[in-house]
Design a protein around this motif. Structure first.
Motif, PDB file in Angstrom:
ATOM      1  N   LEU A  71       0.839  -1.209   0.000  1.00 46.47           N
ATOM      2  CA  LEU A  71       0.000   0.000   0.000  1.00 46.47           C
ATOM      3  C   LEU A  71       0.873   1.258   0.000  1.00 46.47           C
ATOM      4  N   ALA A  72       1.904   1.248   0.861  1.00 51.12           N
ATOM      5  CA  ALA A  72       2.787   2.412   0.957  1.00 51.12           C
ATOM      6  C   ALA A  72       3.540   2.640  -0.358  1.00 51.12           C
ATOM      7  N   TYR A  73       4.094   1.578  -0.900  1.00 55.98           N
ATOM      8  CA  TYR A  73       4.819   1.711  -2.171  1.00 55.98           C
ATOM      9  C   TYR A  73       3.870   2.144  -3.296  1.00 55.98           C
ATOM     10  N   SER A  74       2.637   1.665  -3.253  1.00 63.76           N
ATOM     11  CA  SER A  74       1.670   2.073  -4.290  1.00 63.76           C
ATOM     12  C   SER A  74       1.460   3.581  -4.256  1.00 63.76           C
ATOM     13  N   GLY A  75       1.296   4.121  -3.061  1.00 62.08           N
ATOM     14  CA  GLY A  75       1.114   5.564  -2.932  1.00 62.08           C
ATOM     15  C   GLY A  75       2.313   6.324  -3.472  1.00 62.08           C
ATOM     16  N   ILE A  76       3.504   5.858  -3.085  1.00 56.89           N
ATOM     17  CA  ILE A  76       4.734   6.544  -3.523  1.00 56.89           C
ATOM     18  C   ILE A  76       4.874   6.495  -5.043  1.00 56.89           C
ATOM     19  N   PHE A  77       4.675   5.332  -5.627  1.00 56.26           N
ATOM     20  CA  PHE A  77       4.971   5.196  -7.056  1.00 56.26           C
ATOM     21  C   PHE A  77       3.860   5.751  -7.956  1.00 56.26           C
ATOM     22  N   VAL A  78       2.636   5.762  -7.484  1.00 55.65           N
ATOM     23  CA  VAL A  78       1.580   6.428  -8.263  1.00 55.65           C
ATOM     24  C   VAL A  78       1.884   7.933  -8.326  1.00 55.65           C
ATOM     25  N   ALA A  79       2.293   8.490  -7.181  1.00 52.75           N
ATOM     26  CA  ALA A  79       2.651   9.913  -7.169  1.00 52.75           C
ATOM     27  C   ALA A  79       3.843  10.166  -8.088  1.00 52.75           C
ATOM     28  N   ALA A  80       4.844   9.284  -8.022  1.00 56.43           N
ATOM     29  CA  ALA A  80       6.032   9.455  -8.870  1.00 56.43           C
ATOM     30  C   ALA A  80       5.652   9.412 -10.352  1.00 56.43           C
ATOM     31  N   GLY A  81       4.702   8.544 -10.686  1.00 56.52           N
ATOM     32  CA  GLY A  81       4.274   8.420 -12.084  1.00 56.52           C
ATOM     33  C   GLY A  81       3.658   9.702 -12.611  1.00 56.52           C
ATOM     34  N   LEU A  82       3.054  10.470 -11.732  1.00 60.07           N
ATOM     35  CA  LEU A  82       2.459  11.739 -12.163  1.00 60.07           C
ATOM     36  C   LEU A  82       3.467  12.883 -12.146  1.00 60.07           C
ATOM     37  N   TRP A  83       4.416  12.797 -11.235  1.00 59.97           N
ATOM     38  CA  TRP A  83       5.342  13.922 -11.074  1.00 59.97           C
ATOM     39  C   TRP A  83       6.533  13.866 -12.012  1.00 59.97           C
ATOM     40  N   PHE A  84       7.005  12.655 -12.304  1.00 60.12           N
ATOM     41  CA  PHE A  84       8.255  12.548 -13.077  1.00 60.12           C
ATOM     42  C   PHE A  84       8.011  11.939 -14.441  1.00 60.12           C
ATOM     43  N   ARG A  85       8.742  12.455 -15.419  1.00 55.23           N
ATOM     44  CA  ARG A  85       8.651  11.913 -16.771  1.00 55.23           C
ATOM     45  C   ARG A  85       9.232  10.501 -16.839  1.00 55.23           C
ATOM     46  N   ALA A 108       1.194   5.758   2.477  1.00 55.52           N
ATOM     47  CA  ALA A 108       0.262   5.531   1.362  1.00 55.52           C
ATOM     48  C   ALA A 108      -0.648   6.735   1.164  1.00 55.52           C
ATOM     49  N   VAL A 109      -1.159   7.257   2.259  1.00 55.39           N
ATOM     50  CA  VAL A 109      -2.065   8.416   2.179  1.00 55.39           C
ATOM     51  C   VAL A 109      -1.305   9.635   1.667  1.00 55.39           C
ATOM     52  N   ALA A 110      -0.071   9.811   2.173  1.00 60.92           N
ATOM     53  CA  ALA A 110       0.726  10.960   1.728  1.00 60.92           C
ATOM     54  C   ALA A 110       1.013  10.865   0.229  1.00 60.92           C
ATOM     55  N   GLY A 111       1.348   9.671  -0.230  1.00 60.40           N
ATOM     56  CA  GLY A 111       1.604   9.478  -1.670  1.00 60.40           C
ATOM     57  C   GLY A 111       0.368   9.816  -2.487  1.00 60.40           C
ATOM     58  N   TRP A 112      -0.763   9.367  -2.006  1.00 66.26           N
ATOM     59  CA  TRP A 112      -2.021   9.651  -2.702  1.00 66.26           C
ATOM     60  C   TRP A 112      -2.273  11.159  -2.755  1.00 66.26           C
ATOM     61  N   LEU A 113      -2.065  11.843  -1.618  1.00 69.37           N
ATOM     62  CA  LEU A 113      -2.317  13.284  -1.577  1.00 69.37           C
ATOM     63  C   LEU A 113      -1.362  14.051  -2.497  1.00 69.37           C
ATOM     64  N   VAL A 114      -0.114  13.618  -2.513  1.00 66.99           N
ATOM     65  CA  VAL A 114       0.857  14.260  -3.414  1.00 66.99           C
ATOM     66  C   VAL A 114       0.427  14.063  -4.869  1.00 66.99           C
ATOM     67  N   ALA A 115      -0.081  12.879  -5.166  1.00 68.47           N
ATOM     68  CA  ALA A 115      -0.572  12.609  -6.525  1.00 68.47           C
ATOM     69  C   ALA A 115      -1.780  13.500  -6.834  1.00 68.47           C
TER      70      ALA A 115
END
Lengths: 307, 248
Positions: free
Chosen positions: B154-168, B231-238
């Motif tokens: 769950l935590a990694y999902s939040g981090i990497f979903v956010a990364a997918g939106l932020w980084f090319r 996970a929540v933080a990653g989601w919010l950043v996304a």
């Protein structure tokens, strides 16, 4: 102009670093079909992105139904967009693609609404193939179907006729006109003059990021018909040929370009063509090349901008 | 088409739109290559479990395999693969416009992306990690391994979903994050595990069983809270990126 404009752009500019994509564009659009005309790179798609809220103007404001499409999620309910890009969801059928749009718009019966929209654009809702298996024209029509499935009040169509065969073009143009006649605000971009002529009478012309002209298509057409044509002639005796053409009054103006070229301005290309060969023969000049310049749309727009 | 109707349309229901996003993202993520690739990573975890069966302390040996390979390497790599692409693919293919230009609250799509990623990672990676102690002959470690892997997923999902939106090139950034942050620094820099997902997943593994994890950042309760918070933080950043970003 409509008394109550549906879409208003005021002093809109958009730049990306040093590149100015749209510069100080203002217009308002009401119900009916309005064509946004301009050559590739004129800033039409960037303007559309801002109209739909997909991009924030660097300067100026955009309002759709009086609301900011960038900040007000609710106004997207009134907008349908056919984007220019050809990519589609690889794993969705046409029906799934349109039903998804219907669901996200909160329609009560998304499957039925999708069927209806697909039939409206002449696609078979029962086609089981995924979108990438469609022809380019079918994919384009599926994109139109997803844009109209929720009966939007504002329809933004970025080069929607690309890839369609003549029959499909006629059908979709008729659909866009009908939607406009029913009271929707339909904005269609195109770089093909003939398409715009069939779409409707109101046009906005963009060139190099600026709004070059706005008004009735027929006025624009008349302006373009008056446009002098520029022709390049390569010959071994440019000075003699230039003098003879001026003597005969076959050109409005001319310019020597190097040792073997002339650029001629004429209002009557046929008369020039009739005069050129005899004059060259009389002066003993060999015609190495005769080519019309500014025949592309870019040239047309340049002329319009200069006027 | 009927006359203009958009003025009278109702706002779509959250459950309907969230389900639509979730279903679409699951569908777009399920490619044979991805499933086989991630299943292979999971199979290696089970194979490690088989090998640790012959260890004198198979419970601890399987926990080491779960902590070092499963939680520290295979799980983040699998989640990286799916998480960065779940929305990143839509950005690259310029398809996000079809989901963005809808009267749907902006928090929904990133949430659906996190949930879709976690949904795929659980059967493909979390279950093999949880099964690892079982095949090693230490069934008592299975619940702790499952809990640690699920929360880490769950935590990694939040981090990497956010990364997918932020980084090319999110996959490369993510790979550097997994190898350097989650492994090299987590193991080598003293106290650094408190800032890593693998450290807190280790805390859950250790706190919920009688084995020790290769890296451990604190208590079981803190581990649960921190991993959910990540996970929540990653989601919010996304969500922030999705709201503010410009679309092609």
């Amino acid at each position: 102009m409509s008394a109550q404009p549906t879409v208003v752009a005021e002093g809109v500019s958009k730049w990306f670093g040093q590149l100015v994509a749209v510069s100080d564009v203002s217009f308002d659009v009401g119900p009916g079909v309005t064509a946004l005309l301009g050559p590739n790179g004129a800033g039409k798609s960037t303007m559309f992105r801002m109209l739909c809220g997909l991009a924030q103007p660097s300067k100026g404001t955009v309002r759709v139904l009086g609301r900011d499409p960038r900040l007000d999620v609710g106004v997207t309910r009134a907008i349908g967009l056919v984007p220019q890009q050809e990519t589609v969801f690889e794993r969705l059928t046409g029906r799934e693609f349109v039903a998804l749009a219907a669901r996200l718009h909160g329609l009560g019966e998304p499957e039925r609404e999708a069927e209806r929209a697909l039939e409206t654009v002449g696609l078979d809702p029962a086609d089981p193939r995924p979108l990438p298996a469609y022809s380019k024209g079918m994919r384009q029509r599926a994109k139109v179907a997803q844009a109209i499935v929720h009966d939007p009040q504002v329809l933004v169509l970025d080069e929607p006729l690309t890839g369609l065969d003549p029959r499909q073009r006629v059908d979709l143009v008729a659909l866009f006109r009908r939607l406009g006649e029913e009271g929707r605000c339909v904005i269609v971009s195109s770089h093909v003059l003939a398409e715009v002529e069939r779409l409707g009478s109101r046009v906005l012309v963009m060139s190099q990021g600026r709004l070059a002209a706005a008004g009735d298509f027929h006025d624009l057409r008349a302006l373009m018909d008056d446009r002098p044509l520029r022709v390049r002639v390569r010959t071994d005796r440019p000075r003699e040929l230039a003098g003879a053409l001026l003597e005969r009054g076959a050109v409005l103006g001319l310019r020597l370009d190097g040792d073997d070229s002339l650029e001629l301005d004429t209002a009557d290309a046929r008369a020039l063509a009739r005069a050129l060969a005899p004059v060259a023969r009389d002066r003993g000049a060999r015609l190495l090349e005769v080519r019309q310049l500014d025949a592309d749309l870019e040239g047309v727009f340049r002329y319009v901008v200069e006027q | 088409m009927s006359a203009v109707a958009s003025g009278g349309a109702r706002a779509p229901r959250t459950a309907t739109t969230l389900a639509a996003y979730y279903g679409l993202l699951l569908k777009t993520q399920l490619s044979p290559a991805r499933v086989l690739g991630i299943a292979a990573l999971g199979a290696v975890s089970i194979l490690l479990g088989v090998l640790t069966r012959f260890d004198a302390d198979s419970a601890q040996a399987s926990a080491d395999a779960v902590g070092a390979y499963g939680l520290g390497l295979a799980l983040p790599l699998a989640t990286l693969w799916l998480g960065t692409l779940v929305l990143g693919d839509l950005v690259e293919d310029r398809l996000l416009v079809y989901l963005w230009l809808k009267p749907v609250a902006r928090w929904q799509l990133p949430l659906a992306a996190v949930l879709a990623t976690a949904t795929l990672v659980v059967p493909l990676m979390v279950l093999p990690i949880a099964v690892t102690p079982l095949v090693a002959g230490a069934p008592e470690v299975v619940p702790a391994a499952f809990l640690a892997a699920a929360l880490a997923a769950l935590a990694y999902s939040g981090i990497f979903v956010a990364a997918g939106l932020w980084f090319r090139r999110a996959a490369w950034w993510g790979l550097a994050f997994v190898l350097l942050w989650e492994n090299a620094l987590a193991y080598l820099a003293e106290g650094f595990s408190r800032f890593t997902v693998v450290g807190w997943a280790g805390a859950v593994l250790e706190g919920a069983s009688d084995v020790s994890a290769p890296v451990d950042a604190g208590s079981l309760a803190a581990g649960v809270v921190v991993l959910v918070a990540v996970a929540v933080a990653g989601w919010l950043v996304a969500v922030v990126r999705y709201r503010r970003g410009e679309l092609d």
